[in-house]
Design a protein around this motif. Sequence first.
Motif, PDB file in Angstrom:
ATOM      1  N   GLU A  69       0.804  -1.224   0.000  1.00 21.84           N
ATOM      2  CA  GLU A  69       0.000   0.000   0.000  1.00 21.84           C
ATOM      3  C   GLU A  69       0.836   1.273   0.000  1.00 21.84           C
ATOM      4  O   GLU A  69       0.303   2.375   0.154  1.00 21.84           O
ATOM      5  N   GLY A  70       2.131   1.118  -0.219  1.00 24.87           N
ATOM      6  CA  GLY A  70       2.990   2.295  -0.244  1.00 24.87           C
ATOM      7  C   GLY A  70       2.693   3.248  -1.375  1.00 24.87           C
ATOM      8  O   GLY A  70       3.026   4.434  -1.310  1.00 24.87           O
ATOM      9  N   ASP A  71       2.057   2.732  -2.445  1.00 22.73           N
ATOM     10  CA  ASP A  71       1.714   3.567  -3.599  1.00 22.73           C
ATOM     11  C   ASP A  71       0.291   4.108  -3.529  1.00 22.73           C
ATOM     12  O   ASP A  71      -0.162   4.780  -4.471  1.00 22.73           O
ATOM     13  N   ASP A  72      -0.412   3.819  -2.470  1.00 21.39           N
ATOM     14  CA  ASP A  72      -1.781   4.328  -2.337  1.00 21.39           C
ATOM     15  C   ASP A  72      -1.752   5.858  -2.349  1.00 21.39           C
ATOM     16  O   ASP A  72      -0.966   6.469  -1.615  1.00 21.39           O
ATOM     17  N   PRO A  73      -2.584   6.505  -3.150  1.00 19.34           N
ATOM     18  CA  PRO A  73      -2.583   7.980  -3.207  1.00 19.34           C
ATOM     19  C   PRO A  73      -2.782   8.626  -1.837  1.00 19.34           C
ATOM     20  O   PRO A  73      -2.226   9.704  -1.573  1.00 19.34           O
ATOM     21  N   GLN A  74      -3.551   7.981  -0.958  1.00 16.12           N
ATOM     22  CA  GLN A  74      -3.773   8.546   0.368  1.00 16.12           C
ATOM     23  C   GLN A  74      -2.489   8.552   1.198  1.00 16.12           C
ATOM     24  O   GLN A  74      -2.336   9.390   2.094  1.00 16.12           O
ATOM     25  N   HIS A  75      -1.575   7.633   0.876  1.00 13.73           N
ATOM     26  CA  HIS A  75      -0.323   7.569   1.633  1.00 13.73           C
ATOM     27  C   HIS A  75       0.634   8.686   1.224  1.00 13.73           C
ATOM     28  O   HIS A  75       1.619   8.947   1.921  1.00 13.73           O
ATOM     29  N   ALA A  76       0.364   9.340   0.110  1.00 14.35           N
ATOM     30  CA  ALA A  76       1.185  10.468  -0.325  1.00 14.35           C
ATOM     31  C   ALA A  76       0.755  11.772   0.339  1.00 14.35           C
ATOM     32  O   ALA A  76       1.467  12.786   0.256  1.00 14.35           O
ATOM     33  N   LEU A  77      -0.392  11.758   1.000  1.00 16.31           N
ATOM     34  CA  LEU A  77      -0.905  12.960   1.660  1.00 16.31           C
ATOM     35  C   LEU A  77      -0.462  12.971   3.117  1.00 16.31           C
ATOM     36  O   LEU A  77      -0.506  11.942   3.788  1.00 16.31           O
ATOM     37  N   PRO A  78      -0.036  14.107   3.640  1.00 16.04           N
ATOM     38  CA  PRO A  78       0.453  14.149   5.028  1.00 16.04           C
ATOM     39  C   PRO A  78      -0.654  13.876   6.034  1.00 16.04           C
ATOM     40  O   PRO A  78      -1.825  14.161   5.793  1.00 16.04           O
ATOM     41  N   SER A  79      -0.246  13.297   7.156  1.00 16.11           N
ATOM     42  CA  SER A  79      -1.192  13.015   8.231  1.00 16.11           C
ATOM     43  C   SER A  79      -1.677  14.307   8.869  1.00 16.11           C
ATOM     44  O   SER A  79      -0.925  15.256   9.065  1.00 16.11           O
ATOM     45  N   ARG A  80      -2.960  14.331   9.208  1.00 14.85           N
ATOM     46  CA  ARG A  80      -3.526  15.440   9.967  1.00 14.85           C
ATOM     47  C   ARG A  80      -3.837  15.037  11.408  1.00 14.85           C
ATOM     48  O   ARG A  80      -4.264  15.879  12.198  1.00 14.85           O
ATOM     49  N   LYS A  81      -3.632  13.769  11.718  1.00 18.58           N
ATOM     50  CA  LYS A  81      -3.968  13.257  13.052  1.00 18.58           C
ATOM     51  C   LYS A  81      -2.730  12.958  13.878  1.00 18.58           C
ATOM     52  O   LYS A  81      -2.708  13.188  15.083  1.00 18.58           O
ATOM     53  N   PHE A  82      -1.697  12.414  13.243  1.00 17.05           N
ATOM     54  CA  PHE A  82      -0.478  12.062  13.972  1.00 17.05           C
ATOM     55  C   PHE A  82       0.306  13.349  14.243  1.00 17.05           C
ATOM     56  O   PHE A  82       0.583  14.116  13.330  1.00 17.05           O
ATOM     57  N   PRO A  83       0.667  13.618  15.494  1.00 19.56           N
ATOM     58  CA  PRO A  83       1.278  14.910  15.854  1.00 19.56           C
ATOM     59  C   PRO A  83       2.611  15.169  15.146  1.00 19.56           C
ATOM     60  O   PRO A  83       3.462  14.291  15.058  1.00 19.56           O
ATOM     61  N   ARG A  84       2.775  16.392  14.683  1.00 19.67           N
ATOM     62  CA  ARG A  84       4.014  16.775  14.001  1.00 19.67           C
ATOM     63  C   ARG A  84       5.210  16.769  14.946  1.00 19.67           C
ATOM     64  O   ARG A  84       6.355  16.613  14.502  1.00 19.67           O
ATOM     65  N   GLY A  85       4.969  16.949  16.224  1.00 23.77           N
ATOM     66  CA  GLY A  85       6.070  16.958  17.171  1.00 23.77           C
ATOM     67  C   GLY A  85       6.729  15.606  17.362  1.00 23.77           C
ATOM     68  O   GLY A  85       7.865  15.525  17.838  1.00 23.77           O
ATOM     69  N   ASP A  86       6.052  14.525  16.990  1.00 21.68           N
ATOM     70  CA  ASP A  86       6.634  13.181  17.073  1.00 21.68           C
ATOM     71  C   ASP A  86       7.537  12.978  15.858  1.00 21.68           C
ATOM     72  O   ASP A  86       7.138  13.210  14.723  1.00 21.68           O
ATOM     73  N   GLY A  87       8.752  12.508  16.112  1.00 18.15           N
ATOM     74  CA  GLY A  87       9.731  12.352  15.042  1.00 18.15           C
ATOM     75  C   GLY A  87       9.321  11.403  13.941  1.00 18.15           C
ATOM     76  O   GLY A  87       9.901  11.425  12.846  1.00 18.15           O
ATOM     77  N   ARG A  88       8.338  10.548  14.190  1.00 20.10           N
ATOM     78  CA  ARG A  88       7.876   9.605  13.170  1.00 20.10           C
ATOM     79  C   ARG A  88       6.843  10.226  12.223  1.00 20.10           C
ATOM     80  O   ARG A  88       6.364   9.544  11.328  1.00 20.10           O
ATOM     81  N   HIS A  89       6.511  11.486  12.418  1.00 24.28           N
ATOM     82  CA  HIS A  89       5.439  12.103  11.633  1.00 24.28           C
ATOM     83  C   HIS A  89       5.600  11.916  10.122  1.00 24.28           C
ATOM     84  O   HIS A  89       4.609  11.643   9.426  1.00 24.28           O
ATOM     85  N   PRO A  90       6.806  12.050   9.529  1.00 22.63           N
ATOM     86  CA  PRO A  90       6.918  11.893   8.077  1.00 22.63           C
ATOM     87  C   PRO A  90       6.459  10.536   7.557  1.00 22.63           C
ATOM     88  O   PRO A  90       6.113  10.416   6.382  1.00 22.63           O
ATOM     89  N   GLN A  91       6.474   9.510   8.396  1.00 25.14           N
ATOM     90  CA  GLN A  91       6.021   8.189   7.959  1.00 25.14           C
ATOM     91  C   GLN A  91       4.503   8.097   7.869  1.00 25.14           C
ATOM     92  O   GLN A  91       3.981   7.224   7.168  1.00 25.14           O
ATOM     93  N   TYR A  92       3.803   8.977   8.562  1.00 29.06           N
ATOM     94  CA  TYR A  92       2.357   8.862   8.682  1.00 29.06           C
ATOM     95  C   TYR A  92       1.667   9.685   7.592  1.00 29.06           C
ATOM     96  O   TYR A  92       2.261  10.595   7.008  1.00 29.06           O
ATOM     97  N   SER A  93       0.424   9.344   7.316  1.00 33.96           N
ATOM     98  CA  SER A  93      -0.255   9.896   6.147  1.00 33.96           C
ATOM     99  C   SER A  93      -1.761   9.898   6.359  1.00 33.96           C
ATOM    100  O   SER A  93      -2.270   9.446   7.397  1.00 33.96           O
TER     101      SER A  93
END
Length: 416
Positions: A69-93
């Motif tokens: 599911e890495g190519d799912d279009p939704q996975h290309a959009l940034p997460s709005r729920k996972f906090p940006r302050g957490d260092g893992r934020h770039p992985q979330y979508s």
Amino acid sequence: MHISFLINSGYGMGGTIRTTFNLARTLAEQHDVEVVSVFRYRDKPFFDPGPRVRLRSLVDMRRHSPGYEGDDPQHALPSRKFPRGDGRHPQYSALTDHRIGEHLGNTTADVVVGTRPGLNAQIARQTRRGPARLGQEHLTLSTHSARLKLMLRATYPRLDAVTTVTEADARDYRRMMRLPGVRIQALPNSVPAPDVRPSDGTGKWVVAAGRLAPAKRYDVLIRAFGEAVVERPDWGLRIYGSGRERDRLRELIDELGLYNHVFLMGPAHPIEAEWAKGAIGAVTSSLESFGMTIVEAMRCGLPVVATDCPHGPGEIIRDGVDGFLAPVGDVPSISRALLRLMNDDALRQRMGRAALDSSARFDPAQVGERYEDLMTALVNRRGGALHRARGVLLGGAYAAKDALRGAGLALQGGRA
């Protein structure tokens, strides 16, 4: 009880994964336990969660898998729920937002357990009414950025409990976060009894293990051992692990002429057999959230020389009984502690036996019992819905107050 852990990935080899599986396996002896991994990167987990623990994932990231599911279009959009302050934020979508929200909104668990700040925040905000919400802190509050601390203060009032791995960190949470109605309790990581015979203290090896990272300060250990080996050239130092510091440490070993005494062994799994070949454990970190390798070495019968850094070593080692504590970065003090054990066989063996005995308190059965008591109390707690409603209001008030005061004034001691 039905207990559900939510973890970033249950398929890697990090310390949080290992301790989560240790706890889940123990609780599964009496309860219905699952570990829900947000991501799945490999077919089989590196660590075995045990036959009674269900492991499943929310997003398949295995490129060879038909369900990738890495190519799912939704996975290309940034997460709005996972906090940006957490260092893992770039992985979330947006994809993980949907999957995590769906999971938490429909869970049948009695207790939902988060294993990192970002997931704890999502559990606090998105779990359906009913389950107890427990957030684990596997690092320390003091090392979080100011931005992340502010986010935690705005969301953690909706949790029922927060666990830390040291009493020192629990005190920080109580002092800095002010979470009325949220139970804050220190519960250490657990380490199973090894499947190897404990060290007899006769092998002339100092052993260290962990990531070759700057905070571990293996350069300090190498320099301290270099001073000790002048007096005891019959001893050697083995360092297990991999990381970005390897080349720099190799250069230091060559520079000090220790290439016949200090060996970078690379990673070893399982590590227990390597501890048992040694006679002294060593940890010279500038910072530890807990000190897992200290407990591992002690469970294999080694006294440990460690720096008295925040937060864990001083709560694990009884100085002069089952190991020695030295000031952070103090090469002469560390060297003297190593020499005391190298030069006194009876002391080394006596302290090794004491380490073996005292480290039994970190056995999964004992830690699991404490977690079971906490979870039972949370499930039986009355007024949970009222507490969480109050938590929403309190979190909003904290967020407004902190916004007015500014992040630098709201919570002191964090990185910007």
